[in-house]
Write a protein that holds these residues in place. Structure first.
Motif, short mmCIF file in Angstrom:
data_model
loop_
_atom_site.label_atom_id
_atom_site.label_comp_id
_atom_site.label_asym_id
_atom_site.label_seq_id
_atom_site.Cartn_x
_atom_site.Cartn_y
_atom_site.Cartn_z
N LEU A 81 -48.75 -20.04 -44.06
CA LEU A 81 -49.52 -19.19 -43.15
C LEU A 81 -48.91 -17.80 -43.22
CD1 LEU A 81 -51.56 -18.67 -40.82
CD2 LEU A 81 -49.79 -19.50 -39.24
N VAL A 82 -49.74 -16.80 -43.47
CA VAL A 82 -49.25 -15.43 -43.48
C VAL A 82 -50.08 -14.59 -42.52
CG1 VAL A 82 -48.45 -15.61 -45.87
CG2 VAL A 82 -50.67 -14.57 -45.39
N ARG A 83 -49.42 -13.63 -41.96
CA ARG A 83 -50.10 -12.62 -41.13
C ARG A 83 -49.90 -11.29 -41.82
NH1 ARG A 83 -47.43 -9.53 -37.08
NH2 ARG A 83 -48.80 -8.54 -35.56
N THR A 84 -51.00 -10.64 -42.15
CA THR A 84 -50.91 -9.35 -42.81
C THR A 84 -51.34 -8.27 -41.83
OG1 THR A 84 -51.77 -7.96 -44.60
CG2 THR A 84 -53.11 -9.86 -43.96
N PRO A 85 -50.37 -7.61 -41.18
CA PRO A 85 -50.70 -6.60 -40.18
C PRO A 85 -51.00 -5.26 -40.85
CG PRO A 85 -48.33 -6.89 -40.26
CD PRO A 85 -48.92 -7.82 -41.29
N TRP A 144 -57.27 -9.03 -35.25
CA TRP A 144 -56.15 -8.11 -35.13
C TRP A 144 -56.53 -6.72 -35.65
CZ3 TRP A 144 -51.29 -8.55 -33.10
CH2 TRP A 144 -50.85 -9.83 -32.76
N CYS A 145 -55.88 -5.71 -35.10
CA CYS A 145 -55.86 -4.40 -35.74
C CYS A 145 -54.42 -3.92 -35.77
CB CYS A 145 -56.76 -3.40 -35.02
SG CYS A 145 -56.13 -2.88 -33.41
N LYS A 146 -54.14 -2.97 -36.63
CA LYS A 146 -52.78 -2.43 -36.79
C LYS A 146 -52.83 -0.92 -36.72
CE LYS A 146 -48.43 -2.08 -38.49
NZ LYS A 146 -48.17 -2.68 -39.81
N VAL A 147 -52.09 -0.37 -35.77
CA VAL A 147 -52.03 1.09 -35.59
C VAL A 147 -50.66 1.57 -36.07
CG1 VAL A 147 -52.06 2.97 -33.92
CG2 VAL A 147 -53.60 1.02 -33.62
N ILE A 148 -50.67 2.62 -36.87
CA ILE A 148 -49.42 3.29 -37.24
C ILE A 148 -49.04 4.16 -36.04
CG2 ILE A 148 -48.24 4.76 -38.89
CD1 ILE A 148 -49.21 2.09 -40.06
N GLY A 149 -48.09 3.67 -35.25
CA GLY A 149 -47.80 4.32 -33.98
C GLY A 149 -46.91 5.54 -34.09
N ASP A 150 -46.17 5.64 -35.19
CA ASP A 150 -45.33 6.81 -35.45
C ASP A 150 -45.06 6.87 -36.94
OD1 ASP A 150 -43.33 4.93 -36.02
OD2 ASP A 150 -42.36 5.16 -34.08
N TRP A 151 -44.34 7.90 -37.37
CA TRP A 151 -44.04 7.99 -38.79
C TRP A 151 -42.65 8.59 -38.97
CZ3 TRP A 151 -45.11 5.04 -42.34
CH2 TRP A 151 -45.13 5.37 -43.70
N ARG A 152 -42.55 9.87 -39.13
CA ARG A 152 -41.23 10.48 -39.35
C ARG A 152 -40.60 10.89 -38.02
NH1 ARG A 152 -44.54 12.06 -43.54
NH2 ARG A 152 -43.78 11.46 -45.61
N PRO A 153 -39.28 10.93 -37.97
CA PRO A 153 -38.61 11.22 -36.70
C PRO A 153 -38.87 12.62 -36.17
CG PRO A 153 -37.02 11.19 -38.50
CD PRO A 153 -38.30 10.65 -39.05
N ALA A 178 -51.34 -4.81 -33.17
CA ALA A 178 -50.00 -4.66 -33.73
C ALA A 178 -49.72 -3.18 -33.90
CB ALA A 178 -49.88 -5.38 -35.07
N VAL A 179 -48.49 -2.76 -33.63
CA VAL A 179 -48.14 -1.34 -33.75
C VAL A 179 -46.91 -1.17 -34.62
CG1 VAL A 179 -47.55 0.79 -32.54
CG2 VAL A 179 -49.13 -0.83 -31.47
N HIS A 180 -47.05 -0.38 -35.68
CA HIS A 180 -45.90 0.03 -36.48
C HIS A 180 -45.14 1.08 -35.69
CE1 HIS A 180 -43.81 1.94 -40.01
NE2 HIS A 180 -43.92 3.00 -39.21
N CYS A 181 -43.85 0.86 -35.50
CA CYS A 181 -43.05 1.87 -34.81
C CYS A 181 -41.60 1.81 -35.27
CB CYS A 181 -43.14 1.71 -33.29
SG CYS A 181 -42.98 0.04 -32.69
N GLN A 182 -41.04 2.99 -35.52
CA GLN A 182 -39.66 3.07 -35.97
C GLN A 182 -38.94 4.27 -35.37
OE1 GLN A 182 -40.46 2.98 -40.18
NE2 GLN A 182 -40.53 5.20 -40.35
N THR A 183 -39.55 4.93 -34.41
CA THR A 183 -38.87 5.98 -33.65
C THR A 183 -38.77 5.52 -32.20
OG1 THR A 183 -40.86 7.20 -32.96
CG2 THR A 183 -39.94 7.72 -35.13
N ALA A 195 -48.86 -3.34 -26.28
CA ALA A 195 -49.17 -3.87 -27.61
C ALA A 195 -48.79 -5.35 -27.69
CB ALA A 195 -48.43 -3.08 -28.68
N ASP A 196 -49.52 -6.09 -28.52
CA ASP A 196 -49.24 -7.52 -28.68
C ASP A 196 -48.05 -7.78 -29.58
OD1 ASP A 196 -51.68 -8.90 -27.30
OD2 ASP A 196 -52.52 -7.26 -28.49
N SER A 197 -47.80 -6.86 -30.51
CA SER A 197 -46.61 -7.03 -31.36
C SER A 197 -46.05 -5.68 -31.74
CB SER A 197 -46.93 -7.85 -32.61
OG SER A 197 -47.77 -7.15 -33.49
#
Length: 348
Positions: A81-85, A144-153, A178-183, A195-197
């Motif tokens: 089983l894979v989840r591709t966000p 599902w949907c995936k939002v790029i919530g941030d990018w560069r610092p 799902a939200v991409h976040c790294q800041t 957000a759910d994830s």
């Protein structure tokens, strides 16, 4: 033809025999049925909760051929089983009908507002169009949907008010976000928006972890992809970007441990190639201090439950991996599955 399996089922640690009729497990043994697994340890099929099959670089187009290759790589490692966000393209319908490929839970195309992703690699939308696009992608995928919530610092994250509106609209339509976040700001906004994830979660403020647990926001830290680059980053010449990255990485293992203690759902995801390497992510969860069963569950029964599939129970999907020894005591065995059964068929 009915086949059967027998072994110690995880996480219950009870020996059971299941008959496999079609693609379903049945708790009642069938006399005379072929016993394709006799002994050992049985796990619900492994799960990679953050993987992007179908392309390997930003300059490579998404292709059905590459998608199939990647999914077979997962399957042969016991990832059923894979989840591709997020993807460069929506996962095509033929994948769901393919009996020899893992089950897929997709989030449509990455949703990127200006300046927050690789240009043209996902679906580029304006902030004004983000809410409608999120609902559209969730409807066109597995909910599902995936939002790029941030990018560069040095660039602002998606504003909290906008991300909150996205989550509210998708939830009202029955979907998940799902939200991409790294800041720090990106993580904060994703959590406060509900957000759910949380995907990656670098620079996550540990003060938000209790809120994640209370509202059910799962954490998919993708530790292996960051850990693989840590030594290279440390060897770089000092710079603001290098120091920012290393500060974020240095906080990730403690945050993962704190999230587990707080009751946050932790999920194993690789976000890298080659595919079929979720065992490495389990290893990183162990390094973070998770108990063996919690680390393994994050890539098996816990992840399957979170994605809406049961484990090894009567009437459940006949997706399982058998090992010769207990993987909670010897994680290295995860790279050596003795038997893989997908949709009721022996594939390895």
């Amino acid at each position: 033809m009915v086949i059967q399996v027998r072994g110690v089922v995880l996480p219950e640690r009870v020996e059971r025999t299941f008959a496999i009729d079609g693609d379903r497990l049945r708790a009642d043994p069938v006399p005379g049925a072929d016993l394709v697994v006799d002994g050992g340890w049985l796990l619900p099929g492994l799960v990679d909760a953050h993987t992007h099959p179908g392309t390997e670089s930003t300059d490579q187009p998404f292709s059905d051929e590459m998608l199939r290759k990647h999914l077979l790589g997962h399957r042969d490692a016991g990832v059923l089983l894979v989840r591709t966000p997020g993807s460069a393209a929506r996962i095509p319908d033929w994948v769901d009908a393919a009996e020899d490929l893992p089950r897929v839970r997709s989030a449509g195309r990455w949703l990127a507002t200006p300046g927050r992703f690789f240009p043209g690699f996902g679906r580029d939308v304006s902030e004004a169009d983000l809410v409608a696009a999120a609902v559209e992608e969730a409807r066109a995928s597995s909910g599902w949907c995936k939002v790029i919530g941030d990018w560069r610092p040095d660039e602002p994250a998606v504003p909290l008010e906008l991300l909150t509106a996205v989550v509210a609209a998708v939830h009202a339509d029955g979907g998940r976000v799902a939200v991409h976040c790294q800041t720090g700001d990106g993580c904060r906004n994703a959590v406060l928006a509900g957000a759910d994830s949380l995907e990656h979660g670098m620079h996550l403020d540990p003060g938000l972890i209790d809120r994640m647990a209370a509202q059910g926001t799962a954490y998919v830290p993708t530790l292996s992809v960051f850990g693989a680059g840590a030594d290279r980053r440390r060897a770089e010449e000092p710079s603001a970007r290098r120091d920012w990255w290393l500060a974020g990485w240095d906080g990730m293992l403690p945050n993962v441990a704190a999230a587990h203690e707080a009751g946050v759902t932790l999920l194993a995801g690789t976000d890298s190639f080659p595919t079929g390497t979720v065992a490495s992510e389990i290893g990183w969860l162990l390094k973070a201090g998770l108990p063996a069963e919690a680390a393994l569950g994050a890539a098996s029964w816990s992840a399957r439950s979170w994605l809406g599939l049961p484990g090894l129970v009567d009437g459940g999907p006949a997706d399982l991996v058998a090992y010769d020894s207990d993987p909670t005591l010897d994680p290295s065995v995860l790279s050596r599955p003795a038997r893989i059964i997908l949709r009721g068929r022996v594939v390895a």
